[in-house]
Design a protein around this motif. Structure first.
Motif, mmCIF file in Angstrom:
data_model
loop_
_atom_site.group_PDB
_atom_site.id
_atom_site.type_symbol
_atom_site.label_atom_id
_atom_site.label_comp_id
_atom_site.label_asym_id
_atom_site.label_seq_id
_atom_site.Cartn_x
_atom_site.Cartn_y
_atom_site.Cartn_z
ATOM 1 N N TYR A 118 0.834 -1.220 0.000
ATOM 2 C CA TYR A 118 0.000 0.000 0.000
ATOM 3 C C TYR A 118 0.859 1.257 0.000
ATOM 4 O O TYR A 118 0.459 2.300 0.506
ATOM 5 C CB TYR A 118 -0.953 -0.006 1.206
ATOM 6 C CG TYR A 118 -1.987 -1.093 1.082
ATOM 7 C CD1 TYR A 118 -3.184 -0.849 0.410
ATOM 8 C CD2 TYR A 118 -1.739 -2.364 1.583
ATOM 9 C CE1 TYR A 118 -4.121 -1.855 0.259
ATOM 10 C CE2 TYR A 118 -2.678 -3.383 1.431
ATOM 11 C CZ TYR A 118 -3.864 -3.117 0.768
ATOM 12 O OH TYR A 118 -4.785 -4.108 0.613
ATOM 13 N N ALA A 119 2.067 1.131 -0.540
ATOM 14 C CA ALA A 119 3.001 2.246 -0.441
ATOM 15 C C ALA A 119 3.396 2.800 -1.813
ATOM 16 O O ALA A 119 4.347 3.571 -1.928
ATOM 17 C CB ALA A 119 4.226 1.840 0.355
ATOM 18 N N ILE A 151 -0.013 4.778 1.608
ATOM 19 C CA ILE A 151 -0.288 5.999 0.846
ATOM 20 C C ILE A 151 -1.111 5.733 -0.410
ATOM 21 O O ILE A 151 -1.455 6.653 -1.126
ATOM 22 C CB ILE A 151 1.022 6.767 0.500
ATOM 23 C CG1 ILE A 151 2.057 5.842 -0.114
ATOM 24 C CG2 ILE A 151 1.602 7.439 1.737
ATOM 25 C CD1 ILE A 151 3.368 6.558 -0.465
ATOM 26 N N LYS A 152 -1.436 4.468 -0.643
ATOM 27 C CA LYS A 152 -2.203 4.119 -1.843
ATOM 28 C C LYS A 152 -3.615 4.694 -1.759
ATOM 29 O O LYS A 152 -4.272 4.588 -0.720
ATOM 30 C CB LYS A 152 -2.269 2.599 -1.955
ATOM 31 C CG LYS A 152 -2.801 2.070 -3.246
ATOM 32 C CD LYS A 152 -2.717 0.545 -3.249
ATOM 33 C CE LYS A 152 -3.385 -0.032 -4.487
ATOM 34 N NZ LYS A 152 -3.363 -1.509 -4.419
ATOM 35 N N LYS A 153 -4.068 5.271 -2.877
ATOM 36 C CA LYS A 153 -5.444 5.812 -2.905
ATOM 37 C C LYS A 153 -6.441 4.668 -2.736
ATOM 38 O O LYS A 153 -6.277 3.605 -3.310
ATOM 39 C CB LYS A 153 -5.681 6.511 -4.253
ATOM 40 C CG LYS A 153 -5.164 7.929 -4.293
ATOM 41 C CD LYS A 153 -5.975 8.781 -5.295
ATOM 42 C CE LYS A 153 -5.498 10.217 -5.265
ATOM 43 N NZ LYS A 153 -4.160 10.376 -5.915
ATOM 44 N N GLU A 156 -8.414 2.580 2.265
ATOM 45 C CA GLU A 156 -9.409 2.359 3.323
ATOM 46 C C GLU A 156 -10.365 1.220 2.969
ATOM 47 O O GLU A 156 -10.865 0.542 3.868
ATOM 48 C CB GLU A 156 -10.211 3.630 3.607
ATOM 49 C CG GLU A 156 -9.411 4.759 4.245
ATOM 50 C CD GLU A 156 -8.658 5.617 3.233
ATOM 51 O OE1 GLU A 156 -8.740 5.318 2.011
ATOM 52 O OE2 GLU A 156 -7.982 6.577 3.648
ATOM 53 N N ALA A 157 -10.591 1.015 1.658
ATOM 54 C CA ALA A 157 -11.507 -0.051 1.243
ATOM 55 C C ALA A 157 -10.985 -1.405 1.719
ATOM 56 O O ALA A 157 -11.754 -2.286 2.086
ATOM 57 C CB ALA A 157 -11.666 -0.035 -0.273
ATOM 58 N N ASP A 158 -9.648 -1.574 1.724
ATOM 59 C CA ASP A 158 -9.055 -2.839 2.159
ATOM 60 C C ASP A 158 -8.705 -2.827 3.640
ATOM 61 O O ASP A 158 -8.868 -3.827 4.337
ATOM 62 C CB ASP A 158 -7.745 -3.104 1.393
ATOM 63 C CG ASP A 158 -7.983 -3.312 -0.088
ATOM 64 O OD1 ASP A 158 -9.144 -3.551 -0.484
ATOM 65 O OD2 ASP A 158 -7.008 -3.222 -0.853
ATOM 66 N N LEU A 159 -8.165 -1.708 4.092
ATOM 67 C CA LEU A 159 -7.534 -1.691 5.429
ATOM 68 C C LEU A 159 -8.400 -1.021 6.487
ATOM 69 O O LEU A 159 -8.086 -1.096 7.672
ATOM 70 C CB LEU A 159 -6.190 -0.941 5.354
ATOM 71 C CG LEU A 159 -5.174 -1.439 4.309
ATOM 72 C CD1 LEU A 159 -3.941 -0.545 4.290
ATOM 73 C CD2 LEU A 159 -4.779 -2.881 4.586
#
Ligand SMILES: [Zn+2]
Length: 218
Positions: A118-119, A151-153, A156-159
């Motif tokens: 996610y970076a 920092i991935k757009k 929140e959907a995953d994490l």
């Protein structure tokens, strides 16, 4: 209160953009902070604006900028000597063991690194994965807490929402000075942020006065 904080990112400027407000807050509390910086960012595309670096001079320039940024933040620095943009091809366990050497010596109570996957940049994901692996290999009794920066757009959907969300307005000045210390990179990256209405200062403030981390569950 933390005993010692170790920040592990692959590039000069990762610490400034991603965590400098949080780092400055720790330093205000007198907590030692050490930055383990993977590379010198020598393959970076930004060469200053107006241009003042060349492919040949960039490693030395970025090294000086990194040292200056760490002076602004009043933190210790260890340069680990990996090659920029190739960390994903290095042996993950070898990097983890390299990091473990520092962790066993520094005995941090907290490690901050990138959230693997996610970076956004392959170096970020690979170095974050090595850092997570290093910490997971420590004895549970000595194992520091780990905060992961995603920092991935759409993360929140995953994490879900980050566990820790800090308004760093109080240490924004230090953060901005640390960013500006990375002269060859700052204007290019800040220019990228500066899209839309409003003054650059306000946009930068809005975008960068908030830092958030996920608590890693081992
Ligand atoms: Zn980076």
């Amino acid at each position: 209160m933390e005993k010692h904080v170790v920040v592990i990112f692959p590039h000069p400027d990762d610490e400034a953009f991603g965590a400098a407000g949080t780092i400055a807050r720790f330093r205000e509390q007198g907590i030692p902070v050490t930055y383990l910086c993977g590379t010198l960012g020598e393959m970076g595309r930004n060469m200053g604006n107006p241009t003042f670096a060349t492919r040949e001079s960039l490693p030395e320039i970025r090294k000086e900028e990194l040292i200056a940024a760490c002076q602004v933040l009043d933190i210790d620095l260890e340069m680990l000597g990996y090659r920029d943009k190739t960390i994903e091809f290095e042996d993950r366990q070898q990097i983890a063991e390299h990091l473990l050497g520092y962790l066993n010596k520094l005995k941090p109570s907290l490690v901050i690194t990138y959230y693997p996957g996610y970076a956004v940049h392959p170096d970020h994901d690979a170095f974050g994965a090595a850092a997570v692996s290093a910490v997971s290999q420590m004895d549970q009794a000595d194992r520091p807490e780990l905060w992961a920066l995603a920092i991935k757009k759409g993360k929140e959907a995953d994490l879900g929402e980050p566990d820790l969300q800090f308004d760093i307005t109080a240490t924004f000045t230090q953060k901005f000075e640390a960013i500006i210390a990375h002269k060859s990179q700052a204007s290019g990256i800040l220019g990228g942020i500066n899209q839309g209405p409003g003054s650059l200062d306000q946009i930068v403030r809005d975008k960068l006065s908030h830092e958030a981390f996920y608590k890693w569950v081992f």
